[in-house]
Write an enzyme that holds these catalytic residues in place. Structure first.
Site, PDB file in Angstrom:
ATOM      1  N   LYS A 160       0.962  -1.046   0.249  1.00 11.31           N
ATOM      2  CA  LYS A 160      -0.301   0.135   0.140  1.00 11.31           C
ATOM      3  C   LYS A 160       0.811   1.057  -0.179  1.00 11.31           C
ATOM      4  CE  LYS A 160      -5.008  -1.167   1.569  1.00 11.31           C
ATOM      5  NZ  LYS A 160      -4.402  -3.172   1.401  1.00 11.31           N
ATOM      6  N   GLU A 209     -10.202   7.251   4.367  1.00 13.03           N
ATOM      7  CA  GLU A 209     -10.574   5.354   5.076  1.00 13.03           C
ATOM      8  C   GLU A 209      -9.943   4.306   5.358  1.00 13.03           C
ATOM      9  OE1 GLU A 209     -11.332   5.834   1.922  1.00 13.03           O
ATOM     10  OE2 GLU A 209     -11.362   4.148   1.184  1.00 13.03           O
ATOM     11  N   SER A 268       1.775  -9.965  -0.805  1.00 13.20           N
ATOM     12  CA  SER A 268       1.894  -7.991  -0.684  1.00 13.20           C
ATOM     13  C   SER A 268       1.839  -7.556   0.399  1.00 13.20           C
ATOM     14  CB  SER A 268       0.039  -7.900  -1.100  1.00 13.20           C
ATOM     15  OG  SER A 268      -0.781  -8.976  -0.414  1.00 13.20           O
TER      16      SER A 268
HETATM   17  C1  LIG Z   1      -4.676  -3.863   1.619  1.00 20.42           C
HETATM   18  C2  LIG Z   1      -4.458  -5.567   0.736  1.00 20.42           C
HETATM   19  C3  LIG Z   1      -4.479  -6.210   0.276  1.00 20.42           C
HETATM   20  C4  LIG Z   1      -5.752  -5.818  -0.789  1.00 20.42           C
HETATM   21  O1  LIG Z   1      -6.018  -4.745  -1.457  1.00 20.42           O
HETATM   22  P1  LIG Z   1      -5.920  -5.298  -3.052  1.00 20.42           P
HETATM   23  O2  LIG Z   1      -6.257  -3.557  -3.164  1.00 20.42           O
HETATM   24  O3  LIG Z   1      -6.480  -5.675  -3.564  1.00 20.42           O
HETATM   25  O4  LIG Z   1      -4.259  -5.282  -3.055  1.00 20.42           O
HETATM   26  C5  LIG Z   1      -4.271  -6.883   0.139  1.00 20.42           C
HETATM   27  N1  LIG Z   1      -2.331  -7.830   0.747  1.00 20.42           N
HETATM   28  C6  LIG Z   1      -2.270  -6.644   1.921  1.00 20.42           C
HETATM   29  C7  LIG Z   1      -0.967  -7.177   2.687  1.00 20.42           C
HETATM   30  C8  LIG Z   1      -2.737  -5.650   2.174  1.00 20.42           C
HETATM   31  O5  LIG Z   1      -2.398  -4.891   3.169  1.00 20.42           O
END
Ligand SMILES: *Cc1c(COP(=O)(O)O)cnc(C)c1O
Length: 406
Positions: A95, A117, A387
């Site tokens: 993010k 948000e 992610s």
């Molecule tokens: C917020 C988040 C997601 C989901 O958000 P996307 O916009 O679908 O990428 C996925 N993995 C992590 C670790 C997150 O913090």
């Protein structure tokens, strides 16, 4: 696929095919137009690009590595499993890639405050980090239910200097937090900027966030080829709104030989018994509709309103999906895979115990899918977008699942 995909989509009105656009009141359209024009300017500006590069390298710790999960690959005995380590990005997830970009854009526009948000608090923490870096104020709207559930992230945001505004109407979760944050932004659009948390919302947000996330794919493609001499056969990423997924997919979108699979959360459901309210698999079970200012695929209840959704991963429980994910799925360029809570938790423990990496439960969905298909794909290579890291999830996991089997 046409080589200029990223330039071609979205079109000048923010459409990816029939998905996207901006279905918002006229007053907001003016603000969105301003943000779009400022973005168009800086996206071509070499000072801005140089500044963003510097931030990524010296503050965020990019490039994040690709790691060959040798123990898992050996255990499953099929395809090679590789991880793009977005969990090693500063603040522990992808993010920050778009939050630093949005912060830099806001600074360029002369804004004093970032407003957004947050659901689980991940976007709030990343944005509060960006605000601290740029010396800006930060206001994060968060449902009261989420404030209680995700308290450590509330503490982080406050330490970073953000003002956390509790939202006490409706279901007191993410959807209401979006409404509340947008309202606050509209009260003061001159000195503040709304900074959305995924590739969702009205044009130009899905494009801006996508563009800032493409760094994952740019790095991943180069690193993967350097490491293996080839492209991956399959790339997987979890899909909540779809930003980490589009980030990595964008690097391979023109390579038709690379299969791109977005993993949706099946929650408490099983594939042959899927119940409304127990999952958040929008692309798999949704239909066309509009929410939060954009046209996409969404889960609806019997009255056509956004359905209630659930996933063990709070970052994935959103009843719609970014318009670009809806488009790429509709033309068949991406596929969808489904993973439920239990499979995600098994993958969480597998990666922790086998490789020494504790993944976010969100990312565990993408890994679970890779582990499921790996056995039958000897000789192939699967690249998983990891992610985020799982530190935020450990208390919850231990309370509900113990320490996992050794
Ligand atoms: C917020 C988040 C997601 C989901 O958000 P996307 O916009 O679908 O990428 C996925 N993995 C992590 C670790 C997150 O913090």
């Amino acid at each position: 696929m046409n080589i200029s995909y990223l330039k071609q989509f979205p079109d000048s009105n923010g459409f990816f095919g029939k998905f996207g656009g901006s279905f918002i009141p006229e007053v907001i359209k003016i603000q969105m137009k301003e943000i779009n024009e400022a973005y168009e300017l800086i996206a071509q500006n070499s000072d801005f690009i140089a500044e963003l590069r510097k931030i990524r390298k010296h503050f965020q710790g990019r490039p994040t590595p690709i790691y060959f999960a040798h123990n898992l690959t050996k255990k499953y005995g099929g395809a090679g499993i590789y991880l793009k380590r977005e969990d090693l990005n500063h603040t522990g997830a992808h993010k920050l890639n778009h939050c630093m970009g949005e912060g830099l854009l806001a600074k360029f526009m002369g804004k004093k405050k970032l407003i957004a948000e947050t659901g689980a608090g991940q976007h709030g923490v990343a944005l509060a980090t960006a605000a601290a870096y740029f010396g800006m104020e930060c206001e994060i709207h968060m449902g009261e239910i989420d404030i209680e559930k995700e308290y450590p992230n509330v503490v982080r945001m406050k330490i970073l200097g953000a003002n956390v505004v509790p939202v006490s109407f409706g279901a007191k979760t993410l959807k209401e937090a979006v409404d509340s944050a947008f309202e606050a932004y509209l009260k003061d659009p001159l000195s503040s900027m709304y900074a959305i948390g995924s590739i969702v919302g009205p044009h130009p947000f899905p494009r801006i966030v996508r563009d800032f996330q493409t760094i994952i794919g740019i790095e991943a493609k180069e690193q993967f080829i350097e490491m293996t001499g080839e492209l991956p056969d399959i790339v997987t990423a979890c899909v909540g709104g779809g930003s980490n997924a589009i980030g990595i997919f964008s690097g391979f979108i023109e390579d038709d030989c690379v299969e791109l699979v977005g993993i949706e959360p099946l929650g408490k459901s099983n594939i042959d018994n899927v119940k409304e309210g127990e999952h958040a698999a929008s692309l798999s079970y949704g239909s066309e509709g509009q929410m939060h200012g954009f046209n996409s695929i969404m889960l609806k209840d019997k009255d056509g309103n956004p359905a209630s959704v659930y996933s063990i991963a709070s970052g994935l429980d959103y009843p719609s999906v970014g318009p670009e994910q809806a488009y790429l799925n509709s033309i068949g360029r991406t596929k969808v895979g489904l993973v439920n809570d239990d499979e995600a938790i098994s993958a969480f423990f597998e990666l922790s115990k086998m490789e020494g990496i504790i993944p976010a439960i969100e990312s565990s969905h993408a890994l679970a899918y890779a582990l499921r298909i790996a056995k039958d794909l000897k000789g192939k290579k699967i690249l998983v977008n990891l992610s985020g890291r799982g530190d935020k999830d450990i208390d919850f996991v231990v309370k509900n699942y113990g320490f996992g089997k050794n």
